[in-house]
Design a protein around this motif. Structure first.
Motif, short mmCIF file in Angstrom:
data_model
loop_
_atom_site.label_atom_id
_atom_site.label_comp_id
_atom_site.label_asym_id
_atom_site.label_seq_id
_atom_site.Cartn_x
_atom_site.Cartn_y
_atom_site.Cartn_z
N ALA A 223 14.63 11.80 3.07
CA ALA A 223 14.13 10.62 3.80
C ALA A 223 14.61 10.62 5.25
CB ALA A 223 14.58 9.35 3.09
N ASP A 224 14.77 11.80 5.85
CA ASP A 224 15.31 11.87 7.22
C ASP A 224 14.32 12.47 8.21
OD1 ASP A 224 15.40 14.37 6.06
OD2 ASP A 224 17.44 14.83 6.67
N ARG A 225 13.02 12.44 7.89
CA ARG A 225 12.02 12.97 8.80
C ARG A 225 10.82 12.04 8.96
NH1 ARG A 225 15.76 15.72 9.77
NH2 ARG A 225 15.81 17.91 10.44
N GLY A 226 11.01 10.75 8.73
CA GLY A 226 9.95 9.79 8.98
C GLY A 226 9.45 9.08 7.74
N PRO A 227 8.68 9.77 6.87
CA PRO A 227 8.22 9.09 5.65
C PRO A 227 9.39 8.53 4.85
CG PRO A 227 7.03 11.14 5.97
CD PRO A 227 8.14 11.13 6.99
N PHE A 228 9.15 7.42 4.19
CA PHE A 228 10.24 6.69 3.53
C PHE A 228 10.66 7.31 2.21
CE2 PHE A 228 7.80 2.94 5.54
CZ PHE A 228 8.30 3.25 6.79
N GLY B 140 0.77 -1.23 0.00
CA GLY B 140 0.00 0.00 0.00
C GLY B 140 0.80 1.27 0.00
N MET B 141 2.09 1.22 -0.28
CA MET B 141 2.90 2.43 -0.27
C MET B 141 3.86 2.40 -1.45
SD MET B 141 5.20 1.40 3.09
CE MET B 141 3.78 0.71 3.94
N GLN B 142 4.37 3.57 -1.81
CA GLN B 142 5.26 3.63 -2.96
C GLN B 142 6.72 3.36 -2.61
OE1 GLN B 142 4.73 7.03 -5.51
NE2 GLN B 142 2.60 6.56 -5.91
N VAL B 143 7.12 3.66 -1.38
CA VAL B 143 8.50 3.43 -0.95
C VAL B 143 8.47 2.62 0.33
CG1 VAL B 143 10.70 4.50 -0.32
CG2 VAL B 143 9.20 5.62 -1.99
N GLY B 144 9.29 1.59 0.41
CA GLY B 144 9.30 0.71 1.57
C GLY B 144 10.17 1.25 2.70
N ASP C 67 10.24 -12.73 7.19
CA ASP C 67 11.18 -11.60 7.09
C ASP C 67 10.52 -10.40 6.43
OD1 ASP C 67 13.08 -13.16 8.24
OD2 ASP C 67 14.25 -13.51 6.42
N LEU C 68 9.79 -10.63 5.35
CA LEU C 68 9.14 -9.54 4.63
C LEU C 68 8.08 -8.88 5.50
CD1 LEU C 68 8.89 -7.98 1.97
CD2 LEU C 68 7.24 -9.69 1.20
N ARG C 69 7.29 -9.66 6.17
CA ARG C 69 6.26 -9.10 7.05
C ARG C 69 6.91 -8.32 8.19
NH1 ARG C 69 0.72 -10.14 8.16
NH2 ARG C 69 0.14 -9.68 10.32
N ALA C 70 8.00 -8.85 8.74
CA ALA C 70 8.68 -8.16 9.84
C ALA C 70 9.17 -6.78 9.41
CB ALA C 70 9.85 -9.01 10.34
N ALA C 71 9.56 -6.64 8.14
CA ALA C 71 10.05 -5.35 7.66
C ALA C 71 8.99 -4.27 7.80
CB ALA C 71 10.49 -5.48 6.20
N TYR C 72 7.71 -4.66 7.74
CA TYR C 72 6.61 -3.70 7.79
C TYR C 72 5.86 -3.70 9.13
CZ TYR C 72 7.04 -3.29 2.69
OH TYR C 72 7.50 -3.06 1.41
N THR C 73 6.26 -4.55 10.05
CA THR C 73 5.51 -4.70 11.30
C THR C 73 5.81 -3.58 12.29
OG1 THR C 73 5.39 -7.10 11.07
CG2 THR C 73 5.12 -6.20 13.29
N ALA D 33 15.03 -7.34 0.97
CA ALA D 33 14.76 -6.77 -0.36
C ALA D 33 13.25 -6.61 -0.49
CB ALA D 33 15.31 -7.68 -1.45
N THR D 34 12.77 -5.38 -0.34
CA THR D 34 11.32 -5.14 -0.38
C THR D 34 10.80 -4.94 -1.80
OG1 THR D 34 11.74 -2.78 0.01
CG2 THR D 34 11.26 -4.15 1.94
N ALA D 35 11.69 -4.85 -2.77
CA ALA D 35 11.29 -4.75 -4.18
C ALA D 35 11.98 -5.88 -4.95
CB ALA D 35 11.64 -3.40 -4.76
N VAL D 36 11.21 -6.84 -5.40
CA VAL D 36 11.74 -8.01 -6.09
C VAL D 36 10.92 -8.22 -7.36
CG1 VAL D 36 12.25 -10.48 -5.95
CG2 VAL D 36 12.44 -9.05 -3.90
N ASP D 37 11.59 -8.41 -8.48
CA ASP D 37 10.93 -8.59 -9.77
C ASP D 37 11.20 -9.98 -10.32
OD1 ASP D 37 9.90 -5.94 -9.93
OD2 ASP D 37 11.87 -5.23 -10.53
N GLY D 38 10.25 -10.49 -11.11
CA GLY D 38 10.45 -11.76 -11.80
C GLY D 38 9.76 -12.92 -11.11
N ALA D 39 10.14 -14.12 -11.51
CA ALA D 39 9.55 -15.33 -10.94
C ALA D 39 10.50 -16.50 -11.19
CB ALA D 39 8.19 -15.62 -11.57
N VAL D 40 10.54 -17.43 -10.26
CA VAL D 40 11.35 -18.64 -10.41
C VAL D 40 10.57 -19.84 -9.90
CG1 VAL D 40 13.60 -17.52 -10.26
CG2 VAL D 40 12.46 -18.28 -8.17
N ASP D 41 11.02 -21.01 -10.26
CA ASP D 41 10.55 -22.24 -9.65
C ASP D 41 11.44 -22.50 -8.44
OD1 ASP D 41 9.81 -24.75 -8.86
OD2 ASP D 41 10.21 -25.73 -10.78
N ALA D 42 10.95 -22.18 -7.25
CA ALA D 42 11.77 -22.29 -6.05
C ALA D 42 12.23 -23.72 -5.78
CB ALA D 42 11.01 -21.75 -4.84
N GLN D 43 11.53 -24.68 -6.36
CA GLN D 43 11.90 -26.08 -6.15
C GLN D 43 13.03 -26.53 -7.09
OE1 GLN D 43 10.33 -28.64 -3.92
NE2 GLN D 43 10.07 -26.64 -2.94
#
Length: 717
Positions: free
Chosen positions: A625-630, A134-138, A205-211, A164-174
């Motif tokens: 980026a030194d007053r709160g908003p990312f 829901g935001m433009q910058v993490g 990890d990703l959820r913790a970055a925003y918690t 890494a909050t911005a990840v592009d692409g897709a892989v077969d993790a298996q």
């Protein structure tokens, strides 16, 4: 040359989950290949005894280190994450690109690795971005896990996570075949230290970055800055501090400069050229440089809570009485990939304003406090999107009014469409919608001398993106069918210009046996090319027709309803020479939104000197980026101090141009940390924070600049 280097690593089986490969200790399960990089197998011990090895990326286009299993592929958990212990070996930040591949598929993330102790780099094994939250910058990286458990001001230490909050692409993790670490064109050799390579199931990890990233005042929890508050008492005291101000001199009651030669007094704001310079002129006949602020309103601090309650450290505040329901979903470009765009919202700014002002008419008290601030900071205009209630009362300031044209008329896509598709001005329903919008906008203000003028729409998509973007409105029109009024207008022009369809087809290098083929929505418009110069010639001619039809329709409708006030143009952002020319022809002032270091880097000042028409900069800003908003906004600077310097440089250059008659800052208040409900923007670009506490250092420089340019201090330009 790629030289494979065999490592001996800890045992890692193809079906294992949660087991690690370790670049430090031998076991023979991993291959490493280096391109313009060197590996040093010497074990280094970090604080706490952690063992690491060094990789140095040479100065090259893209030095890289490729890790791959000795046999087969790695089977990692789908929806999980890659973890790599890493440390920056340099005293400055470095950029690290992590690419995970399964066959021809790739998943890529880029992180900034700061200097400091070892940390865990975490790359989600699926595409993600701050827009998904829901935001433009993490949020800034790294963060400590301790801060997630108990959100508070922290210093990066302990168990650090670099997600890494911005990840592009897709892989077969298996079936992961390689992990590549690289750097983009380092100017000198850069060394990093590597440790354990691991995988983990789930998105923890990703959820913790925003918690827990937002406190009860809407402030970012993991950092501190001078204007940050900890309790209601300090919020109330600081928000209600009276701004330092000296009474301006040499200004008329509208803000016109009485220390400069007088001009025509008409009783309304108007334009006039004096010597080689354009001015706005106050109703009393004095030079007026419009120093404005956009979005001065009490409802600009709303952010969605629903679906991401875990981000708010104080759920009671986020779900209190300063909330409501909203739905920002649409097919506009502003909503692409925005996953948190409806449901319950929290008005953080209004909540803080109420805390600072207590009982009573909060909105009225806020307007008084706000107008006192703006005048103390030597602003003289309320820009677009500001509270209409400012247009009444004893303490007045010049203001602007938007004409927002909406209806069921035809629209044309340019492919950009950030705020929607282009209105079709050839459609009779557009003229009717314009009449309705003008009637609404002018109601109750047409006789007010404090009204500076009207804007038409905002940042319409007059062009597309890419090298052929200039022609997007023309090609988008040609892709429509015969029921499109714009398409019919284009066909009328082509028939008049070329006459015979065969001559048209030859001039354009296309196959067309009849005009009905060109009229059909299956017609594929060509890009301009050297072999067929008529394409570009015709596109330019049509773009002029289109822009002229739009601005002429608005101008004529507006002047019939309100002949006294200025038509301030269309707040152009994405634009072409054709639309600028049409705006200059029909609007009293061409309004341009530009986010550049100086105005001449955002629009062609020389062209407007040649057109001999004035320009109003209706959006610009500088963020950090030194007053709160990312986020740092569209025009980013290094820190808060640089914001002031950038403001002064921009406004000084605007005043010196001879064609710019004002500058309007975007915007009054910082955007919410978790993103505004409109499109997720979350930048520090305000004169005040989300707590309504002014940024004193910045506003001091703003005041000095405004007094110098707008007058009132006995000097300036």
């Amino acid at each position: 040359m790629r030289t494979p280097i065999a490592f001996l690593l800890a045992t890692f089986t193809a079906t294992a989950i949660g087991h690690a490969v370790d670049p430090v200790h031998p076991a023979g399960a991993l291959n490493v290949a280096a391109t313009d990089a060197t590996f040093d197998p010497t074990v280094r011990k970090a604080a706490g005894g952690e063992e690491l090895v060094a990789v140095t990326f040479k100065s090259a286009a893209k030095p890289s280190l490729v890790l791959s299993p000795k046999q087969g592929t790695w089977a990692w958990p789908a929806g999980g994450a890659l973890r790599l212990r890493v440390q920056n070996g340099m005293p400055w930040p470095v950029t690290l690109i992590v690419d995970v591949a399964s066959g021809s598929k790739h998943l890529t993330g880029t992180v900034g690795l700061p200097p400091g102790p070892p940390m865990t780099l975490s790359l989600p094994l699926h595409a993600t971005s701050p827009r998904a939250f829901g935001m433009q910058v993490g949020p800034p990286m790294p963060f400590s896990l301790a801060a997630v458990a108990a959100p508070a001001v922290e210093t990066p230490s302990g168990d650090l996570r670099l997600v890494a909050t911005a990840v592009d692409g897709a892989v077969d993790a298996q079936a992961v075949s390689t992990v590549t670490l690289s750097m983009p064109s380092p100017g000198a050799p850069q060394t990093i230290l590597l440790g354990r390579l691991d995988d983990v199931a789930g998105d923890g990890d990703l959820r913790a970055a925003y918690t827990g990233i937002v406190d009860r005042y809407g402030q970012y929890t993991r950092a501190n800055w001078p204007e940050k508050v900890a309790d209601d008492a300090s919020l109330k005291a600081r928000a209600n501090e009276a701004p330092a101000a000296t009474k301006p001199t040499n200004l008329d009651r509208f803000g016109g400069r009485t220390d400069l030669p007088a001009m025509q007094a008409t009783g309304w704001f108007h334009t006039q050229k004096q010597g080689d310079r354009w001015w706005l002129v106050s109703p009393e006949g004095h030079a007026f440089f419009s120093l404005g602020v956009n979005a001065v309103n009490l409802t600009d601090g709303r952010t969605y809570v629903q679906g991401r309650e875990f981000m708010f450290a104080d759920p009671a505040a986020a779900n209190g009485k300063f909330g409501g329901e909203g739905d920002s979903r649409s097919d506009q470009g502003s909503q692409r990939d925005n996953a948190m765009n409806h449901g319950r919202w929290w008005d953080v700014y209004a909540n803080n304003v109420a805390r600072s002002l207590g009982d009573g008419d909060v909105r009225a008290a806020w307007r008084v406090r706000t107008i006192d601030r703006l005048k103390a900071w030597r602003f003289n205009t309320l820009g677009n999107w500001s509270d209409p209630a400012f247009s009444v009362g004893e303490s007045r300031i010049a203001y602007t009014v938007p004409i927002l044209i909406a209806g069921d008329f035809n629209t044309v896509s340019t492919g950009f469409d950030y705020w929607g598709r282009m209105p079709d001005p050839f459609d009779p329903r557009f003229a009717a919608a314009t009449r309705a919008a003008v009637a609404k906008a002018t109601n109750g203000v047409r006789d007010d001398p404090w009204l500076l003028g009207y804007f038409a729409d905002n940042e319409l998509a007059w062009a597309g993106t890419g090298p052929q973007g200039r022609w997007a409105l023309a090609t988008g029109t040609l892709r429509q069918g015969p029921d499109s009024p714009a398409k019919q207008a284009f066909l009328d022009y082509l028939k008049k210009t070329h006459g015979d369809v065969a001559r048209f087809a030859a001039a354009w290098g296309v196959q067309a046996n009849g005009w009905d083929q060109v009229s059909a929505n299956s017609f594929q418009p060509p890009d301009p090319n050297e072999a067929h110069p008529a394409i570009a010639t015709d596109y330019i001619a049509f773009l002029k027709l289109y822009a002229a039809q739009y601005f002429r329709t608005v101008a004529e409708t507006l002047k019939k309803a309100d002949p006294h006030h200025l038509f301030l143009g269309g707040r152009l952002a994405v634009r072409t020479p054709e639309v600028e020319e049409a705006s200059a022809a029909y609007a009293d002032v061409t309004s341009i939104n530009t986010y550049t270091d100086v105005p001449e880097h955002g629009f062609d000042v020389a062209a407007f000197r040649k057109l001999d028409k004035p320009v109003l900069i209706t959006e610009f800003h500088f963020g950090s980026a030194d007053r709160g908003p990312f986020g740092s906004g569209v025009a980013a600077v290094a820190n808060e101090e640089e914001r002031g310097r950038a403001y002064a440089k921009f406004v000084d250059a605007a005043a010196a141009s001879g064609v710019v008659v004002g500058t309007h800052w975007f915007q009054y208040v910082d955007q919410p940390v978790t993103g505004r409900i409109l499109d997720g923007e979350n930048s520090h670009i305000g004169l005040v924070g989300i707590t309504d506490i002014p940024f004193e250092g910045f506003t001091r420089v703003v005041t000095e600049t405004n007094a110098r340019i707008g007058g009132g201090s006995g000097g300036g330009r």
